[in-house]
Design a protein around this motif. Sequence first.
Motif, PDB file in Angstrom:
ATOM      1  N   ASN A   1      -4.638  12.655  12.192  1.00 56.67           N
ATOM      2  CA  ASN A   1      -3.324  12.971  11.615  1.00 56.67           C
ATOM      3  C   ASN A   1      -2.270  12.007  12.122  1.00 56.67           C
ATOM      4  OD1 ASN A   1      -4.358  15.132  10.179  1.00 56.67           O
ATOM      5  ND2 ASN A   1      -3.907  16.621  11.776  1.00 56.67           N
TER       6      ASN A   1
ATOM      7  N   ASN B   1      -2.829   8.689  10.505  1.00 57.31           N
ATOM      8  CA  ASN B   1      -2.422   8.701   9.098  1.00 57.31           C
ATOM      9  C   ASN B   1      -0.899   8.676   8.965  1.00 57.31           C
ATOM     10  OD1 ASN B   1      -5.061   8.767   8.170  1.00 57.31           O
ATOM     11  ND2 ASN B   1      -5.164  11.006   8.160  1.00 57.31           N
ATOM     12  N   LYS B   2      -0.244   9.480   9.829  1.00 57.75           N
ATOM     13  CA  LYS B   2       1.226   9.487   9.791  1.00 57.75           C
ATOM     14  C   LYS B   2       1.777   8.113  10.157  1.00 57.75           C
ATOM     15  CE  LYS B   2       1.877  14.434  10.728  1.00 57.75           C
ATOM     16  NZ  LYS B   2       2.388  15.435  11.663  1.00 57.75           N
TER      17      LYS B   2
ATOM     18  N   GLU C   1       1.350   5.847   7.320  1.00 59.40           N
ATOM     19  CA  GLU C   1       2.367   6.099   6.303  1.00 59.40           C
ATOM     20  C   GLU C   1       3.703   5.486   6.704  1.00 59.40           C
ATOM     21  OE1 GLU C   1       2.542  10.276   5.757  1.00 59.40           O
ATOM     22  OE2 GLU C   1       0.558  10.450   4.828  1.00 59.40           O
ATOM     23  N   VAL C   2       4.064   5.666   7.995  1.00 59.22           N
ATOM     24  CA  VAL C   2       5.332   5.104   8.484  1.00 59.22           C
ATOM     25  C   VAL C   2       5.297   3.583   8.405  1.00 59.22           C
ATOM     26  CG1 VAL C   2       6.785   4.818  10.518  1.00 59.22           C
ATOM     27  CG2 VAL C   2       5.864   7.067   9.972  1.00 59.22           C
TER      28      VAL C   2
END
Length: 452
Positions: A336, A339-340, A343-344
Amino acid sequence: MNWNDQKDNRYIFTVSELNNSAKKTLENSFSDIWIKGEISNFKSYPSGHWYFTLKDEESQIQCVMFKFKNSLLNFIPKEGDEFIALGSASMYLARGNYQFQVESLEKDGIGRLYEEYEKLKTRLSNQGLFDESNKLEIPSYPQKIALITSEKGAVLQDIKNVLNRRAPSIEVNLFSSLVQGEEAEQSILNNLNLIREIQPQYKYDLLVFARGGGSIEDLWVFNSEEIALAISKLNIPTISAIGHETDFTICDFVCDLRAPTPSGAAEIISSEIFQISNSLENYEKFLNKVFFNNLNFLNQEVKNLSQRIINPLNKINENFLKLDESTLRLHNSFLNGFNKMREVINFSKRSIDLLNPNSKLARFKENIDDNLSKIQTLYSKHLSEKKNLITSYSSQIEQLNPFNVLERGYSIVRNKKRVVVKSIDDISLEDKISVTSAKISYEADITNINND
């Protein structure tokens, strides 16, 4: 009327009264006037006041210019120079000396230049060259700028230093020009014509005129009508950075924006990119802090789980389950987090791509990839150590399993109360006992007890 009567009717002035009357007459009749002459006997006193003489071929007058007035000038008069002085005639009462109190001082010829400057400024303003409606918007994120200045002055280096520090991605193309003297006007016009010709190919986002401070004569080329008209025909946003903050030229008014100094122009050009660069650096620090805080928390959680592992076999399986859950939770947490972060990073990359600071984005991505690699290595190593530790505990418990002892030929004997027999005190004659071996269990009667 006799002589004595005349003597009784006359009015006699004191010296002070005469000087006061003369002072009032001078100040009322000769106030705020301009005079012209050559400076001589110039003296600057410790108080900061200037005393000198203004003279022409036939006469001279003593002058004084007080500190709070001469401090506004950017020069010190020299013997023999011709000046125009604004001031008022007055008298120093204590000595009865007639003098001129100077309010402002200009080199002879400066007044004519100012007059020409004001006439040109009015004419161009009436033609609409200064109208705000004609001004082009200065781009927030320029990538390529054209710079008209001297290649030999400190101005070029000042601008480069500011841009290299604040926005190194901006490309600066120098169009070296004379910025002072008789040939400066044609030099600047030639560069303006060149820029206009190559603009369709090079597509400059911005044009900057820059020069250091100087006298009105030094800056006079930037009051050229031809240069002003040439600037007004450009289809490129322009910034004027001529002289110091107090210096104004025609170029300042016809350009789309005036900067107080050349360095100030560089700061204006790079302001938005500099702010975004700082924001990205701060965001990178914040992400690193959050990431390592989470990593430390998860490491502590794994440590706490490992400390709760105990020897009994029935707890081993439970701890296996807890470890699997923790491992899965840790794995999911990392996924997680990754993935975050991705994304950032993708969001930041898209934002940066819009601004095109390629070098900054490359360094940021390299740091993230390096951190991810280190964390994955640390995670694999830590998980392997914990699995090895659990395997060791399982082996030790297996060795202590009492059923393994029975396999070697031993038996467990219990009395009629189901208590394991350890001494003679635990049994009596004719008691029934139960015997458990590796393969069978059976009962027996005690017929004889030996106390060996």
